[in-house]
Design a protein around this motif. Structure first.
Motif, PDB file in Angstrom:
ATOM      1  N   GLN A  68       0.828  -1.212   0.000  1.00  0.00           N
ATOM      2  CA  GLN A  68       0.000   0.000   0.000  1.00  0.00           C
ATOM      3  C   GLN A  68       0.859   1.258   0.000  1.00  0.00           C
ATOM      4  O   GLN A  68       0.596   2.199  -0.762  1.00  0.00           O
ATOM      5  N   GLU A  69       1.893   1.286   0.824  1.00  0.00           N
ATOM      6  CA  GLU A  69       2.749   2.476   0.882  1.00  0.00           C
ATOM      7  C   GLU A  69       3.531   2.655  -0.405  1.00  0.00           C
ATOM      8  O   GLU A  69       3.771   3.786  -0.854  1.00  0.00           O
TER       9      GLU A  69
ATOM     10  N   TRP B 157       2.425   2.004  -3.379  1.00  0.00           N
ATOM     11  CA  TRP B 157       1.494   2.644  -4.319  1.00  0.00           C
ATOM     12  C   TRP B 157       1.165   4.066  -3.904  1.00  0.00           C
ATOM     13  O   TRP B 157       0.944   4.934  -4.756  1.00  0.00           O
ATOM     14  N   ASN B 158       1.151   4.345  -2.606  1.00  0.00           N
ATOM     15  CA  ASN B 158       0.991   5.733  -2.164  1.00  0.00           C
ATOM     16  C   ASN B 158       2.140   6.598  -2.678  1.00  0.00           C
ATOM     17  O   ASN B 158       1.938   7.714  -3.166  1.00  0.00           O
TER      18      ASN B 158
ATOM     19  N   SER C 292      -5.161   2.358  -2.049  1.00  0.00           N
ATOM     20  CA  SER C 292      -4.206   3.447  -1.830  1.00  0.00           C
ATOM     21  C   SER C 292      -4.960   4.770  -1.775  1.00  0.00           C
ATOM     22  O   SER C 292      -5.478   5.239  -2.795  1.00  0.00           O
TER      23      SER C 292
END
Length: 269
Positions: free
Chosen positions: A16-17, A19-20, A88
């Protein structure tokens, strides 16, 4: 020292991070989720081909919509209701911004929200069509990938269609075998991708869906772009994705199964 083994939750947080960070770097660019814009256009065309236009307005869910680039392209071409979700929050933020820029070009309605591919906040049978594009490969376990197929089935109306565009382990192996023959270094899988194992995922698809079509739509393009274009490049590890070779290959019929990417076109049983 023994390498630390992450828990499933830690793996999810890392993906997730990642893609952030990609969203913050690329914002609403079509290159936010891939370096290869031509391939991105081929993916969009392969999915749009299976979203019919007609008098009836369909409800379409795009799971793993990223910064909304593909979702908005669908809505420019089809007059349906499109809902994109992504885990995200940064991607969703830029999807909303891109929607505002594109609003006058849209034929269909579009909305975006944060969401979990395994627990979509919608009632059973809400959607006529559910799409994914390189989303399931980002799920961190085989069991999660299987659960995502079941969740897509739940979300679809009876007879609804799933358009699943994902990378496979078998296709990735096939193109790398060609690269070996061409004396090119093998391509490495991105750390955040778990390519679908067709031998394990297709039985799950067939349990819940009638398989209408399996289309290795980008095979010719991969042969040209990952073999011939790489051979022509000064540095095979840094090919020009906008080369003439790639542009011509994108117009050619697909041959063989040398692309990691396939589209499964499925009908809910």
């Amino acid at each position: 020292m023994k390498k630390k083994v992450n828990t499933r939750e830690e793996d999810i947080a890392e993906v997730q991070e990642m893609w952030n960070e990609a969203a913050r770097a690329k914002k609403d660019s079509p290159l936010a989720t891939t370096h290869d814009r031509i391939l991105r256009d081929l993916e969009i065309a392969a999915i749009l081909k299976r979203i019919p236009e007609g008098k009836k307005t369909l409800k379409v869910l795009d799971i793993g919509c990223g910064n909304g680039f593909s979702t908005l392209e669908y809505a420019k071409a089809r007059s349906h209701e499109f809902h994109g979700i992504d885990f995200s929050p940064e991607m969703v933020k830029y999807a909303e911004a891109a929607k505002k820029k594109a609003i006058k070009k849209l034929k269909g309605k579009v909305s975006f929200a944060e969401g979990d591919a395994l627990k979509v906040t919608a009632k059973d049978g809400t959607y006529d069509i559910v799409t994914t594009d390189r989303c399931i490969v980002n799920l961190v376990t085989l069991e999660d990938q299987k659960a995502s197929i079941k969740e897509i089935h739940r979300l679809l109306k009876k007879g609804g269609r799933a358009i699943i565009c994902e990378g496979t382990m078998q296709g990735f192996t096939n193109i790398n075998n060609l690269r070996k023959l061409a004396k090119l270094p093998i391509m490495k899988n991105h750390w955040h991708n778990i390519y679908l194992d067709e031998t394990k995922l297709e039985p799950v698809m067939r349990k819940y869906f009638e398989v209408i079509e399996i289309d290795p739509f980008a095979s010719t393009y991969y042969i040209a772009s990952r073999i011939f274009n790489a051979l022509a490049a000064t540095d095979p590890s840094k090919p020009d994705y906008f080369s003439k070779i790639n542009k011509v290959a994108a117009t050619m019929p697909s041959f063989g199964e040398y692309s990691p990417l396939k589209v499964w076109y499925l009908k809910k049983r």
